[in-house]
Scaffold this motif. Structure first.
Motif, PDB file in Angstrom:
ATOM      1  N   LEU A  14      -9.144  -1.908   0.170  1.00 31.13           N
ATOM      2  CA  LEU A  14      -8.893  -3.211  -0.442  1.00 31.13           C
ATOM      3  C   LEU A  14      -7.506  -3.722  -0.079  1.00 31.13           C
ATOM      4  O   LEU A  14      -7.316  -4.912   0.201  1.00 31.13           O
ATOM      5  CB  LEU A  14      -9.030  -3.118  -1.961  1.00 31.13           C
ATOM      6  N   GLY A  15      -6.527  -2.841  -0.087  1.00 27.82           N
ATOM      7  CA  GLY A  15      -5.165  -3.244   0.237  1.00 27.82           C
ATOM      8  C   GLY A  15      -5.051  -3.794   1.640  1.00 27.82           C
ATOM      9  O   GLY A  15      -4.393  -4.814   1.876  1.00 27.82           O
ATOM     10  N   THR A  63      -0.570  -0.735   4.759  1.00 30.72           N
ATOM     11  CA  THR A  63      -1.136   0.507   4.227  1.00 30.72           C
ATOM     12  C   THR A  63      -0.499   1.761   4.816  1.00 30.72           C
ATOM     13  O   THR A  63      -0.848   2.870   4.412  1.00 30.72           O
ATOM     14  CB  THR A  63      -2.666   0.542   4.457  1.00 30.72           C
ATOM     15  N   ASP A  64       0.449   1.603   5.750  1.00 29.36           N
ATOM     16  CA  ASP A  64       1.202   2.770   6.216  1.00 29.36           C
ATOM     17  C   ASP A  64       1.927   3.439   5.057  1.00 29.36           C
ATOM     18  O   ASP A  64       2.224   4.630   5.104  1.00 29.36           O
ATOM     19  CB  ASP A  64       2.230   2.368   7.278  1.00 29.36           C
ATOM     20  N   TYR A  65       2.214   2.651   4.019  1.00 33.64           N
ATOM     21  CA  TYR A  65       2.923   3.174   2.856  1.00 33.64           C
ATOM     22  C   TYR A  65       1.975   3.576   1.727  1.00 33.64           C
ATOM     23  O   TYR A  65       2.418   4.116   0.713  1.00 33.64           O
ATOM     24  CB  TYR A  65       3.913   2.124   2.320  1.00 33.64           C
ATOM     25  N   GLU A 105       6.428  -4.543  -1.482  1.00 31.68           N
ATOM     26  CA  GLU A 105       6.623  -3.536  -2.522  1.00 31.68           C
ATOM     27  C   GLU A 105       5.847  -3.904  -3.780  1.00 31.68           C
ATOM     28  O   GLU A 105       5.185  -3.051  -4.389  1.00 31.68           O
ATOM     29  CB  GLU A 105       8.105  -3.376  -2.866  1.00 31.68           C
ATOM     30  N   ASP A 106       5.903  -5.171  -4.181  1.00 35.03           N
ATOM     31  CA  ASP A 106       5.175  -5.601  -5.371  1.00 35.03           C
ATOM     32  C   ASP A 106       3.669  -5.488  -5.176  1.00 35.03           C
ATOM     33  O   ASP A 106       2.936  -5.171  -6.121  1.00 35.03           O
ATOM     34  CB  ASP A 106       5.552  -7.031  -5.738  1.00 35.03           C
ATOM     35  N   LEU A 107       3.183  -5.751  -3.974  1.00 32.28           N
ATOM     36  CA  LEU A 107       1.757  -5.595  -3.698  1.00 32.28           C
ATOM     37  C   LEU A 107       1.335  -4.134  -3.813  1.00 32.28           C
ATOM     38  O   LEU A 107       0.273  -3.820  -4.372  1.00 32.28           O
ATOM     39  CB  LEU A 107       1.427  -6.138  -2.308  1.00 32.28           C
ATOM     40  N   LEU A 108       2.165  -3.229  -3.300  1.00 31.40           N
ATOM     41  CA  LEU A 108       1.876  -1.801  -3.450  1.00 31.40           C
ATOM     42  C   LEU A 108       1.847  -1.418  -4.929  1.00 31.40           C
ATOM     43  O   LEU A 108       0.950  -0.696  -5.377  1.00 31.40           O
ATOM     44  CB  LEU A 108       2.940  -0.971  -2.724  1.00 31.40           C
ATOM     45  N   GLY A 109       2.829  -1.904  -5.688  1.00 30.27           N
ATOM     46  CA  GLY A 109       2.885  -1.589  -7.110  1.00 30.27           C
ATOM     47  C   GLY A 109       1.681  -2.100  -7.867  1.00 30.27           C
ATOM     48  O   GLY A 109       1.141  -1.410  -8.744  1.00 30.27           O
ATOM     49  N   ILE A 132     -10.728   6.977  -5.373  1.00 28.99           N
ATOM     50  CA  ILE A 132     -10.313   5.648  -5.826  1.00 28.99           C
ATOM     51  C   ILE A 132      -9.070   5.192  -5.066  1.00 28.99           C
ATOM     52  O   ILE A 132      -8.949   4.013  -4.699  1.00 28.99           O
ATOM     53  CB  ILE A 132     -10.063   5.649  -7.349  1.00 28.99           C
ATOM     54  N   LEU A 133      -8.148   6.105  -4.801  1.00 23.51           N
ATOM     55  CA  LEU A 133      -6.997   5.740  -3.975  1.00 23.51           C
ATOM     56  C   LEU A 133      -7.454   5.294  -2.588  1.00 23.51           C
ATOM     57  O   LEU A 133      -6.931   4.325  -2.020  1.00 23.51           O
ATOM     58  CB  LEU A 133      -6.037   6.932  -3.839  1.00 23.51           C
ATOM     59  N   GLY A 134      -8.445   5.983  -2.027  1.00 23.78           N
ATOM     60  CA  GLY A 134      -8.980   5.593  -0.723  1.00 23.78           C
ATOM     61  C   GLY A 134      -9.651   4.233  -0.772  1.00 23.78           C
ATOM     62  O   GLY A 134      -9.556   3.438   0.177  1.00 23.78           O
ATOM     63  N   TYR A 135     -10.332   3.956  -1.890  1.00 21.43           N
ATOM     64  CA  TYR A 135     -10.980   2.650  -2.063  1.00 21.43           C
ATOM     65  C   TYR A 135      -9.936   1.536  -2.039  1.00 21.43           C
ATOM     66  O   TYR A 135     -10.100   0.508  -1.371  1.00 21.43           O
ATOM     67  CB  TYR A 135     -11.742   2.630  -3.387  1.00 21.43           C
TER      68      TYR A 135
END
Length: 360
Positions: free
Chosen positions: A224-225, A232-234, A185-189, A217-220
């Protein structure tokens, strides 16, 4: 299919318990064979043939970075790099004055950061390493024409795993309520802070960002994620999903904490000590407060009433862009100014390195 149904407290509670098994196993091996850490730190990119002394866990970790990009991913990378080539200076400014302070307002995540002496005591160097990471992963041709950016992502992922290792093994005051250190969760944030919030900050100071650009940019950052071990399912695929995920994480975790206050005071002190523009001297707190807003400012214990407006901040960044680049912005100019400034301040080149530990 919309991911909005994933953004529920129960699912994010689950993600707080999830770490990054592949990187954590690799770090476990590195702690048993610390000489390999020095070996990795000598690389400039991941070699095609991995050394024979690498264990299966280390082999598996680094081989993940040898997977081919899809044509769609390649196009997203090209578009994102084109965007950064035009807006990189503002992107980096938003990182320092919006993204990082905003992250500090999330109490449980701040507990990991405050346990790093380098973040608290060497704010400038740590900020420089984050800027270096961004400049490398947005370098024209990154991931497409060379392997250096893959290696940068691998190192950041391992650094996160080292932090988890040290907290699990040596931190005596870590509480279960914090969740696992550097959890999913913190990584997503954090990724949202480096993407969604950067663009939100740009819009706040009057820069026009199209729906298409923001979703690029979200796709970029999805690419990276994945390279940094995020599930990245989330990860949101569009602006609506990004808005809702950030809102839910904010409602769950933004609150006052001693850790957050220590972090923001350290950062603001660094800004004030190194402010080169006389007209901004003494105004770092007000600038950060304006960018992050009243809710986050209150959570960090800093002033909530700013002397700035969108028009003033926009004019300041426009002036600084003209002063530094004379209308000729480019990635090459951004990285040149950054590296020269870092060397002038610290007397060394910025390097992102795995923490080396010597055998006793």
């Amino acid at each position: 299919m919309s991911k909005l149904k994933l953004y529920q407290n129960e699912r994010l509670d689950f993600l707080r318990k999830q770490e990054d098994p592949l990187a954590d196993q690799a770090v476990g091996e590195l702690m048993r064979q610390p000489e390999i850490i020095s070996q990795i730190n000598q690389w400039t990119e991941i070699p095609d043939t991995l050394p024979s002394n690498f264990t299966p866990s280390l082999q598996e970790f680094f081989l993940e970075y040898k997977q081919e990009l899809t044509d769609q991913e390649k196009e997203i990378l090209k578009q994102g790099q084109s965007f950064f080539n035009k807006q990189g200076d503002i992107y980096l400014a938003m990182l320092g004055f919006y993204s990082l302070p905003y992250c500090y307002a999330f109490a449980n995540g701040a507990e990991v950061l405050v346990r790093s002496n380098r973040i608290v005591n060497e704010s400038g160097k740590r900020l420089g390493e984050t800027a270096k990471f961004l400049l490398e992963v947005f370098r024209p041709g990154a991931f497409l024409n060379s392997g250096e950016a893959f290696f940068i992502c691998a190192k950041i992922r391992l650094i996160h795993a080292f932090s988890r290792y040290f907290i699990h093994h040596y931190s005596k005051d870590w509480k279960e309520e914090f969740g696992q250190p550097i959890n999913q969760e913190d990584l997503l944030g954090t990724n949202l802070a480096f993407s969604l919030l950067v663009l939100r900050g740009m819009r706040k100071i009057g820069i026009s960002i199209s729906k298409r650009e923001s979703e690029q940019i979200l796709g970029y950052w999805k690419i990276l994620g994945k390279l940094m071990g995020i599930q990245t399912d989330y990860w949101p695929d569009n602006n609506k999903e990004a808005f809702e995920l950030e809102k839910l994480i904010r409602l769950r975790h933004m609150r006052n904490s001693k850790a957050g206050e220590i972090l923001i005071r350290s950062l603001l002190s660094y800004y004030e000590q190194n402010q080169r523009e006389a007209f901004l001297k003494g105004k770092s707190e007000s600038l950060v407060s304006f960018m992050i807003g009243k809710e986050a400012s209150s959570a960090l214990g800093i002033q909530t009433e700013s002397i700035f407006t969108s028009e003033i901040i926009g004019a300041i960044f426009q002036f600084l862009g003209w002063k530094n680049y004379a209308g000729k912005k480019s990635h090459a100019r951004f990285i040149q100014e950054f590296e020269e400034g870092y060397f002038q301040q610290f007397g060394e080149k910025v390097r992102i390195q795995l923490p080396e530990r010597k055998r006793s």
